[in-house]
Write a protein that holds these residues in place. Structure first.
Motif, short mmCIF file in Angstrom:
data_model
loop_
_atom_site.label_atom_id
_atom_site.label_comp_id
_atom_site.label_asym_id
_atom_site.label_seq_id
_atom_site.Cartn_x
_atom_site.Cartn_y
_atom_site.Cartn_z
N THR A 92 34.94 50.65 41.67
CA THR A 92 34.05 49.55 41.26
C THR A 92 33.06 49.19 42.35
O THR A 92 33.41 49.19 43.53
N PRO A 93 31.81 48.87 41.96
CA PRO A 93 30.95 48.22 42.94
C PRO A 93 31.47 46.80 43.11
O PRO A 93 32.09 46.24 42.20
N LEU A 94 31.23 46.22 44.26
CA LEU A 94 31.56 44.80 44.44
C LEU A 94 30.53 44.01 43.64
O LEU A 94 29.32 44.16 43.84
N TYR A 95 30.99 43.21 42.69
CA TYR A 95 30.10 42.40 41.86
C TYR A 95 30.51 40.94 42.02
O TYR A 95 31.59 40.54 41.56
N MET A 96 29.66 40.17 42.64
CA MET A 96 29.95 38.75 42.88
C MET A 96 31.35 38.57 43.45
O MET A 96 32.18 37.83 42.92
N ASP A 97 31.62 39.35 44.50
CA ASP A 97 32.90 39.29 45.22
C ASP A 97 34.09 39.81 44.43
O ASP A 97 35.24 39.57 44.83
N ASN A 151 34.04 44.53 55.94
CA ASN A 151 35.19 44.83 55.07
C ASN A 151 35.82 43.58 54.48
O ASN A 151 36.48 43.64 53.45
N SER A 152 35.61 42.43 55.16
CA SER A 152 36.18 41.18 54.63
C SER A 152 35.59 40.84 53.26
O SER A 152 36.18 40.06 52.50
N GLN A 153 34.46 41.41 52.92
CA GLN A 153 33.84 41.14 51.61
C GLN A 153 34.73 41.60 50.46
O GLN A 153 34.55 41.20 49.32
N PHE A 154 35.69 42.48 50.76
CA PHE A 154 36.52 43.07 49.71
C PHE A 154 37.87 42.35 49.55
O PHE A 154 38.77 42.86 48.88
N GLN A 155 37.99 41.17 50.17
CA GLN A 155 39.28 40.48 50.16
C GLN A 155 39.80 40.18 48.75
O GLN A 155 40.97 40.36 48.44
N VAL A 156 38.90 39.74 47.88
CA VAL A 156 39.33 39.38 46.51
C VAL A 156 39.79 40.62 45.76
O VAL A 156 40.84 40.63 45.11
N VAL A 157 39.00 41.68 45.87
CA VAL A 157 39.33 42.95 45.19
C VAL A 157 40.68 43.47 45.69
O VAL A 157 41.54 43.88 44.90
N ALA A 158 40.87 43.43 47.00
CA ALA A 158 42.12 43.93 47.59
C ALA A 158 43.30 43.12 47.06
O ALA A 158 44.33 43.66 46.64
N HIS A 159 43.14 41.81 47.06
CA HIS A 159 44.22 40.94 46.60
C HIS A 159 44.51 41.19 45.12
O HIS A 159 45.66 41.29 44.70
N TYR A 160 43.45 41.32 44.35
CA TYR A 160 43.59 41.53 42.91
C TYR A 160 44.40 42.79 42.61
O TYR A 160 45.36 42.76 41.82
N PHE A 161 44.03 43.91 43.23
CA PHE A 161 44.73 45.16 42.89
C PHE A 161 46.16 45.18 43.42
O PHE A 161 47.03 45.80 42.81
N ASN A 162 46.42 44.47 44.50
CA ASN A 162 47.81 44.41 44.97
C ASN A 162 48.66 43.57 44.02
O ASN A 162 49.81 43.90 43.77
N ARG A 163 48.07 42.52 43.47
CA ARG A 163 48.79 41.73 42.45
C ARG A 163 48.98 42.56 41.18
O ARG A 163 50.05 42.58 40.58
#
Ligand SMILES: Cc1cc2nc3c(=O)[nH]c(=O)nc-3n(C[C@H](O)[C@H](O)[C@H](O)COP(=O)(O)O)c2cc1C
Length: 248
Positions: A92-97, A151-163
């Motif tokens: 995925t591209p990062l879209y609005m975090d 890389n901190s910009q991907f925090q939400v995506v990282a958290h989401y996929f781990n959940r």
């Protein structure tokens, strides 16, 4: 003794609306090539080329024969590809975090192959009972790129996929996030192209790691997170580009 070898199947689901020309696809192609070179069966699915309705929350898929959704769109085909894979790459591209809408629509529709019953996981938190569709749910690799540099910009995506991995009774075996993602589109003749060619070599190695070891080696991880160019140089170039577009 005859060794039996099961070929690992890796399927990428890329949620970029820019499809084959997008930066996410550029990353995924390199990773899949690396995996293929060491014997994996690969498939690169550009979700933008498929017809995927939004889930409307009717739960008819949990009642209908064969877990069929009321929408007769491309999801039945895509879900078969999903649950017959050993590894799925969510691109995925990062879209609005966060993830793109296309990828989220795809993920929401995967509720069709989830079992309604609930149970506790090892940590005592509830999730759905493993569905009959999975002998072993596919392991997750996350691939994303964004325009901002860190890389901190991907925090939400990282958290989401781990959940999501926890909910789907699986694990995230690789996370590949590329800040400064706009540089991936540098043309072949650009003077800085070597930087991207070098990065592509690391992506290729990541694909090999995933196919061979179901993880990223520490060395690969370290190289994947290095900035492509110094942040201030990158930001200046972005500003120069947009000033030219907006002010001539
Ligand atoms: C709607 C939209 C939202 C975006 N939001 C972010 C963001 O939150 N953070 C970021 O770093 N880049 C953001 N970007 C930039 C994209 O992530 C970037 O252009 C990326 O390279 C696009 O990947 P693609 O070519 O695979 O679609 C956004 C772009 C769009 C169009």
């Amino acid at each position: 003794m005859i060794q039996t070898y099961k070929q690992i199947k890796i399927t990428a689901f890329n949620g970029s609306p820019r499809g084959v020309n997008g930066n996410t696809n550029k990353m995924i192609v390199e990773i899949l090539n690396g995996a293929k070179e060491v014997g994996a069966e690969i498939e690169n699915i550009l979700l933008s080329e498929y017809n995927i309705n939004h889930c409307i929350g009717c739960f008819s898929c949990w009642v209908n024969k064969g877990n069929r959704c009321r929408f007769n769109d491309d999801m039945q085909l895509l879900l078969t590809k999903y649950y017959t894979s050993d590894v799925v790459i969510y691109g995925t591209p990062l879209y609005m975090d966060n993830v793109s809408g296309i990828l989220k629509a795809f993920i929401d529709r995967s509720i069709a192959i989830i079992c309604p019953y609930m149970e506790k996981d090892n940590a005592g938190e509830y999730r759905h009972v493993r569905s009959k569709f999975f002998k072993e749910p596919p392991k997750f690799v996350v691939v994303s790129n964004g325009a901002f540099p860190e890389n901190s910009q991907f925090q939400v995506v990282a958290h989401y996929f781990n959940r999501l991995a926890r909910s789907m009774d699986t694990e995230v075996i690789g996370e590949i996030y590329r800040g400064q993602g706009l540089l991936l589109a540098l043309p072949k003749h650009d003077e800085n192209r070597q930087i991207i060619d070098n990065y592509n070599t690391i992506l290729n190695r990541a694909g090999r790691d995933i196919a061979e070891k179901l993880e990223l080696k520490d060395q690969t991880k370290r190289e994947l997170v290095k900035p492509l160019v110094p942040y201030d140089v990158y930001i200046k170039n972005i500003e120069r580009y947009w000033r030219k577009v907006l002010e001539g």
